[in-house]
Design a protein around this motif. Structure first.
Motif, mmCIF file in Angstrom:
data_model
loop_
_atom_site.group_PDB
_atom_site.id
_atom_site.type_symbol
_atom_site.label_atom_id
_atom_site.label_comp_id
_atom_site.label_asym_id
_atom_site.label_seq_id
_atom_site.Cartn_x
_atom_site.Cartn_y
_atom_site.Cartn_z
ATOM 1 N N UNK A 187 -23.762 90.479 -102.882
ATOM 2 C CA UNK A 187 -22.867 89.827 -101.919
ATOM 3 C C UNK A 187 -23.477 89.875 -100.514
ATOM 4 N N UNK A 218 -28.906 94.916 -97.325
ATOM 5 C CA UNK A 218 -29.321 94.832 -95.920
ATOM 6 C C UNK A 218 -30.856 94.869 -95.831
ATOM 7 N N UNK A 236 -23.864 96.358 -89.212
ATOM 8 C CA UNK A 236 -23.684 96.059 -90.630
ATOM 9 C C UNK A 236 -23.703 97.342 -91.453
ATOM 10 N N UNK A 237 -24.630 98.224 -91.087
ATOM 11 C CA UNK A 237 -24.712 99.506 -91.791
ATOM 12 C C UNK A 237 -23.438 100.312 -91.566
ATOM 13 N N UNK A 254 -25.297 98.134 -101.174
ATOM 14 C CA UNK A 254 -25.100 97.280 -99.999
ATOM 15 C C UNK A 254 -26.229 97.510 -98.988
ATOM 16 N N UNK A 255 -26.738 98.736 -98.943
ATOM 17 C CA UNK A 255 -27.877 99.019 -98.067
ATOM 18 C C UNK A 255 -29.125 98.308 -98.610
ATOM 19 N N UNK A 285 -9.764 95.802 -92.910
ATOM 20 C CA UNK A 285 -10.225 94.853 -93.928
ATOM 21 C C UNK A 285 -9.415 93.575 -93.736
ATOM 22 N N UNK A 302 -27.903 95.094 -87.147
ATOM 23 C CA UNK A 302 -28.193 95.821 -88.382
ATOM 24 C C UNK A 302 -27.374 97.105 -88.422
ATOM 25 N N UNK A 322 -20.828 98.978 -93.669
ATOM 26 C CA UNK A 322 -21.051 99.383 -95.059
ATOM 27 C C UNK A 322 -20.562 100.810 -95.273
ATOM 28 N N UNK A 354 -13.870 91.168 -107.656
ATOM 29 C CA UNK A 354 -13.451 91.727 -106.367
ATOM 30 C C UNK A 354 -12.599 90.732 -105.576
ATOM 31 N N UNK A 355 -13.019 89.476 -105.580
ATOM 32 C CA UNK A 355 -12.332 88.500 -104.754
ATOM 33 C C UNK A 355 -11.050 87.990 -105.402
ATOM 34 N N UNK A 395 -15.573 88.463 -97.479
ATOM 35 C CA UNK A 395 -14.335 89.117 -97.904
ATOM 36 C C UNK A 395 -13.421 89.434 -96.734
ATOM 37 N N UNK A 424 -21.630 84.675 -101.271
ATOM 38 C CA UNK A 424 -20.565 84.525 -102.248
ATOM 39 C C UNK A 424 -20.206 83.050 -102.336
#
Lengths: 263, 273
Positions: A209, A105, B9-10, A101-102, B85, B6, B13, A227-228, B189, A214
């Motif tokens: 993603x 980014x 977002x990190x 995920x990083x 979530x 950023x 994550x 996942x979804x 999500x 998505x």
């Protein structure tokens, strides 16, 4: 006599068994929950077919790009008299340890419409990578290509350079030496590297993603669909998981000679 | 992308990668002294301790984090760990036995699922309401003024259908007769991912809650959806029956529905229940 002396004590074997269970139990759990009666229906649903198609297209594309770019890089890393080679090698390894995920980014920071490279790309050529299949491919290349480079570089380095010297002394140019002498010898590593890369690309989730979004039918690959689907359509999530598991097993069988019979 | 978004977002994550790593230090020793001090200064609040896990809708991230800190300050023996979530994800997790002491949902449907399954301790209480808003890039370069414009805007970011924000967005769009082509809709999500596709990536617009649109870390502009076209999201909260810390869980629910909770929530832009 000597064989039994080499055998590990029972306690060690017991701990080893726990480790095996750690791998086996989740897979058994997955298989136990799959609704086999609806498996075909689940996998032939539009969402599943789209995800399967996108996953195949993007992962094969990512593998092709990884081979095209990774083979020269592996050759350079293995043989070039390069200052800062270890730095470059570390750079190549980063995506393997970076949380995907990083990576996503980072890709956004570079290739989004306001990104370092993405801004001129969009301003000058009207090219946008985010939310496109190309974006998904790029994300997969980013996380998967290291597997190819590392595998092939190790093979080239392990190749006896005296063969190259011999070819050169017989007047072979470097291209010819690589194509006719090195490549045939390292072919198993090239194939193994490509298969590993493909498997990693197929399983890519986090970077995809984050960077490619998505969009059903466009960037929603298998892992995203799994996942979804987990909320609401559990049977579909399990069915798609089985497909990915089958592919993983297929990869291991294909690479069996390389990994399992060496010992 | 600004450094702040950023970083957000990190941080998100990291939260995803590190579920529920709360502070496990047993504070039973310190509880005696702090409780004594508290008893001396305040009027006998029941002495609580333990760790509670609060599973809360992603749209509650900022306000509940703030409330968690206030709650911990009031009950020094209690550690509150959050799991943010989409309410759909959280309900699924709780149904499959994930540890949670309190559930705060962005809709009544997911709370209803847990109630029907007999997983709640008592009835759920509505503690806040929310509305939807369109978010666009700063300065609204695509010139989006109303829901209609989303049909031709480009990539639009919505929540997944199983997340309440996605369900409400679909309702609002279909009520307004707006059809966005399927290959132009990216689905986040949860509401934070949906917002981030506009703030940090190249989605032209998105539909999120007004509280997220107005949130401090939203690098986006808000385009209001008129009340007539909008949806009203009810946020219910309840303690989970299987909680190992029922008193602390009940106290947290009371805190959220009480004066302090309501103050923080209305400051974040939530409507009163």
């Amino acid at each position: 006599m000597s064989e039994s002396a080499r055998r590990p004590p029972p306690a060690v074997s017991a701990v080893g068994l726990v480790a095996v269970a750690l791998f086996a139990v989740p897979l058994a759990g997955l298989l136990s929950k799959v609704e086999w009666s609806t498996l075909v229906d689940d996998l032939s649903s539009a969402a599943a077919v789209d995800a399967l198609r996108l996953s195949l297209v993007s992962s094969i594309g990512a593998t092709a790009i990884s081979v095209g770019l990774g083979l020269p890089l592996a050759w350079v890393l293995a043989r070039a008299n390069l200052r800062g080679r270890s730095f470059v090698r570390s750079l190549v390894l980063v995506p393997m340890v970076l949380p995907p995920v990083v990576g996503g980014v980072a890709l956004l920071s570079a290739f989004s419409r306001t990104g370092l490279v993405g801004e001129p790309l969009y301003e000058w050529f009207g090219v946008q990578l985010t939310f496109t299949l190309w974006g998904a491919v790029l994300a997969e290349v980013f996380v998967a290509m290291p597997f190819f480079v590392i595998t092939v570089e190790a093979a080239i380095r392990g190749f006896d350079s005296r063969y190259e010297d011999a070819a050169a002394s017989l007047g072979a140019r470097r291209w010819v030496t690589f194509g006719r002498v090195i490549l045939p010898q390292i072919r198993p590593a090239v194939v193994a590297g490509a298969v590993l890369t493909w498997a990693r690309a197929l399983g890519e989730f986090g970077a995809t993603i984050t960077f490619a979004g998505n969009i059903a039918g466009r960037t929603q690959t298998l892992p995203l669909a799994v996942y979804l689907a987990l909320e609401g359509r559990t049977s579909l999530a399990l069915a798609l998981s089985v497909v990915l598991l089958a592919v993983s097993l297929g990869v291991i069988v294909a690479l069996r000679d390389r990994w399992l019979q060496r010992a | 992308m600004t450094p702040r978004s950023l970083a957000a977002l990190l941080a998100a994550a990291t939260l995803v990668a590190l579920p529920a790593c709360g502070d496990d230090t047993d504070s039973s020793e310190s509880t005696d002294t702090t409780a004594a001090a508290e008893a001396a200064t305040t009027t006998a609040a029941p002495e609580l301790d333990g760790e509670i896990v609060v599973s809360a809708a992603a749209s509650l991230t900022e306000s509940f984090t703030e409330l968690g800190e206030q709650f911990e300050a009031e009950h020094p023996g209690v550690t509150v760990t959050f799991n943010f979530d989409s309410s759909g994800t959280l309900a699924t997790q709780i149904q499959s036995g994930a540890p949670a002491d309190v559930f705060a949902s962005a809709d009544t449907t997911n709370m209803g699922k847990l109630a029907d399954a007999g997983l709640l301790a008592g009835d759920a209480v509505t503690f806040a309401r929310n509305r939807l808003a369109i978010v666009v890039k700063p300065g609204n370069p695509a010139g989006i003024d109303e829901l209609d414009d989303l049909a031709t805007a480009g990539i639009v970011s919505l929540c997944v259908e199983t997340a309440p924000c996605g369900k409400y967005a679909d309702q609002v769009l279909s009520a307004a007769g707006v059809v966005i082509p399927a290959d132009k809709v990216t689905r986040g999500q949860n509401v934070k991912a949906t917002l981030s596709a506009v703030a940090d990536s190249d989605a032209v617009a998105g539909i999120v809650y007004t509280t997220d649109a107005q949130g401090a870390d939203a690098d986006t502009d808000e385009v209001e959806i008129p009340d007539a076209d909008n949806a009203l999201a009810d946020y219910p909260i309840a303690a989970i029956k299987a909680s190992a810390e029922p008193e602390a869980a009940a106290a947290f629910v009371e805190f959220v529905t009480g004066e302090a909770g309501q103050k923080v929530l209305s400051e974040a832009g939530f409507l009163q229940p």
